[in-house]
Design an enzyme around this catalytic site. Structure first.
Site, PDB file in Angstrom:
ATOM      1  N   TYR A  10       0.842  -1.201   0.000  1.00  0.00           N
ATOM      2  CA  TYR A  10       0.000   0.000   0.000  1.00  0.00           C
ATOM      3  C   TYR A  10       0.873   1.244   0.000  1.00  0.00           C
ATOM      4  O   TYR A  10       1.836   1.328   0.764  1.00  0.00           O
ATOM      5  CB  TYR A  10      -0.868   0.044   1.260  1.00  0.00           C
ATOM      6  N   HIS A  39      -6.890   0.449  -1.889  1.00  0.00           N
ATOM      7  CA  HIS A  39      -6.418  -0.494  -2.902  1.00  0.00           C
ATOM      8  C   HIS A  39      -4.893  -0.601  -2.774  1.00  0.00           C
ATOM      9  O   HIS A  39      -4.223   0.402  -2.580  1.00  0.00           O
ATOM     10  CB  HIS A  39      -6.811   0.082  -4.265  1.00  0.00           C
ATOM     11  N   LYS A  87      -3.036  -4.310 -10.183  1.00  0.00           N
ATOM     12  CA  LYS A  87      -1.813  -4.031  -9.450  1.00  0.00           C
ATOM     13  C   LYS A  87      -0.635  -4.231 -10.391  1.00  0.00           C
ATOM     14  O   LYS A  87      -0.756  -4.887 -11.417  1.00  0.00           O
ATOM     15  CB  LYS A  87      -1.673  -4.995  -8.262  1.00  0.00           C
TER      16      LYS A  87
END
Lengths: 352, 352
Positions: free
Chosen positions: A288, A299, A330
């Site tokens: 993160y 997210h 990602k």
């Protein structure tokens, strides 16, 4: 137009320079001769723009293809990629890493090549250091480094390789006025006190609540907090307090990747990230940029896997990792430790 | 209420039977005593429904937890899963595979348990045969088999394990009147003739077009068609025609998984499926129930990976495979060859 197959090149005359090089940038003109690589020649043969002779005999496509694949290792793979790039409208020239590819609208003699393309079969594992030496070759002349992987079915997946300088926004200020007590039980560490648990969880998002009072820390989190003097850790079996060496040794015996994961964890924390386990994604960490509210997690930007310098990529495994990361929006990064620190290598699928 | 810790059980009196068993189905009543496992006792201690003594001394939660984890291997993991199941509203009892779980609305003494839950740490690889023996234990008493994997952060992922009888709808009728010629070049096989290429591609979706005339077959497809007498394959280097043993031997030296993949491929074809490479998904095959139009491929139903009987699941790898399959709306199956044929094991994430 006729080209003659000589060793691993096909040579054609002056007319070819006019008709093939000047109009389509095939081959390299050398005096009055146009010299073509085997893949260029095969493609021109397929397009009926060239006939090829060997010892005065005309070769059909299959004959030339078979002949070429005896003369050049991985000829079929390179042909498949060359053809694909050409059909996507790129001009392509040979290069140290298989192909130099010109930007759309550009061509040899006018523009610089934009990327280096490196062709691999899905079947052949790829050493990290080979990947990096190809990357460096591209980087030295400021080209984009693209990996083209050809699967069993001759489908091509393109990946761009980049080194990333990543930076998070998390400012973790934990005071270590009073050391927090924790106990190591089997392969996890528990903090028993409610206030302590809250401090660690809410200032830096360390651990995971076991319940509303207690917190469970992962091995890397525990080592990090122990080394900073924020926690002290008792061995649950003996009751003895452990120092960082003892704790790290025990952790490495529980998790063979511990040492590598720990260096990456420390580096990520120092760069302002919060790293948590990436188990559900099959990687070491999900990362993160910043965690502000512990009620609703943001997210996570990256999936990061810590690999050794002598790592060998199994391409189906790499493909799966990248595909999974992309499917959850990602980036997949590989972390490698060198003497100078950790380098983050970004492998991302691209559309050509 | 007070329970006494004796070895790996906590025992409490008649009152406990009334207050803990009759209302919440904790423990097992034996005459006038309620016998609790360590996880049940820890959970009741956490809920303040029980005090626990050892040698006349009262134990705090941390003390009991530490004590219990000395007495039972993987106590922490089992506690984490037990607590999660309880908090999701299930009644849980101990079982040969860690836990028996009752269906919602059901409870011990009234309903049959619905599932067997088997608890594992993400860190410890799991042998296929262990998984199957747990599966069989559940299957024998017609319970659902659920695998609970606890990660580094104590997050739990639940998987249901099933054996699947799968059946496709593809009716492939290839006539072998005239044998089709193909050439093996390095690690792929090429069909040169336009009509032949069309026949193979449009009747069974074999191969992948190299261009509008030629077709490229994968190793398993080639072996399949060779064994059926539909193609004959020349070695591109020597020009010799290869028989199935020679071709299989060569394929196995190119792809170490060839033999296993080939048995699975043959089985899938015989069951009416079309199997193509699953490289982009990091598995051996993606599998179509039926392919009708070659212009637009349908959605493939399964990702299938062929594994040996002595396979060991690395749980982060398994987790990634299943997650990726689900993210693209496919089922992840593992194919295992036994004397009686191929078995397909479905590992799917479930929400409890």
């Amino acid at each position: 137009m006729i080209g003659k197959l000589v060793k691993d090149r096909v040579r054609s005359g002056k007319q070819a320079i006019n008709e093939l090089y000047n109009t389509g940038y095939y081959g390299r003109p050398k005096d009055d001769v146009l010299e073509l690589t085997l893949v260029e020649a095969a493609y021109l043969l397929y397009k009926n723009k060239l006939e090829i002779t060997m010892d005065e005999n005309n070769l059909g496509f299959g004959e030339f293809f078979t002949e070429a694949s005896k003369r050049q290792q991985f000829f079929e793979l390179k042909y498949i990629v060359y053809k694909d790039l050409r059909e996507r409208g790129y001009y392509v020239q040979p290069s140290v890493t298989d192909f130099r590819v010109y930007p759309r609208g550009g061509h040899p003699g006018r523009t610089q090549a934009k990327m280096f393309v490196y062709v691999r079969s899905e079947r052949i594992p790829m050493l990290l250091k080979d990947l990096l030496s190809q990357y460096n070759a591209a980087q030295n002349v400021r080209k984009q480094m693209v990996l083209a992987i050809v699967d069993e079915e001759s489908d091509i997946t393109y990946y761009e390789i980049k080194k990333e300088n990543i930076k998070g926004n998390m400012d973790t200020s934990l005071s270590s006025e009073e050391t927090i007590s924790a106990t190591m039980l089997a392969d996890r560490v528990l903090v028993w006190d409610e206030e302590d648990s809250k401090t660690l969880y809410e200032n830096g998002f360390f651990g995971k609540p076991l319940d509303n009072e207690r917190l469970q820390l992962s091995l890397v989190e525990s080592a990090y907090l122990l080394e900073k003097g924020i926690v002290e850790i008792k061995n649950g079996t003996s009751g003895d307090t452990m120092d960082i060496d003892e704790f790290s040794g025990m952790s490495a015996s529980i998790d063979p990747d511990f040492t590598r994961k720990y260096s990456t964890y420390v580096d990520l924390r120092s760069k302002g990230f919060v790293a948590k386990t990436g188990f559900k994604f099959g990687t070491h960490f999900r990362v993160y940029n910043e965690v502000r509210s512990f009620k609703k997690l943001p997210h996570s930007e990256y999936l990061i896997h810590a690999i050794p310098q002598d790592y060998e990529f199994f391409l189906p495994v790499m493909s799966r990792a990248v595909r999974l990361a992309n499917s959850v929006r990602k980036e997949m990064l590989y972390a490698v430790e060198y003497a100078g620190g950790i380098e983050y290598i970004d492998i991302g699928r691209i559309k050509m």
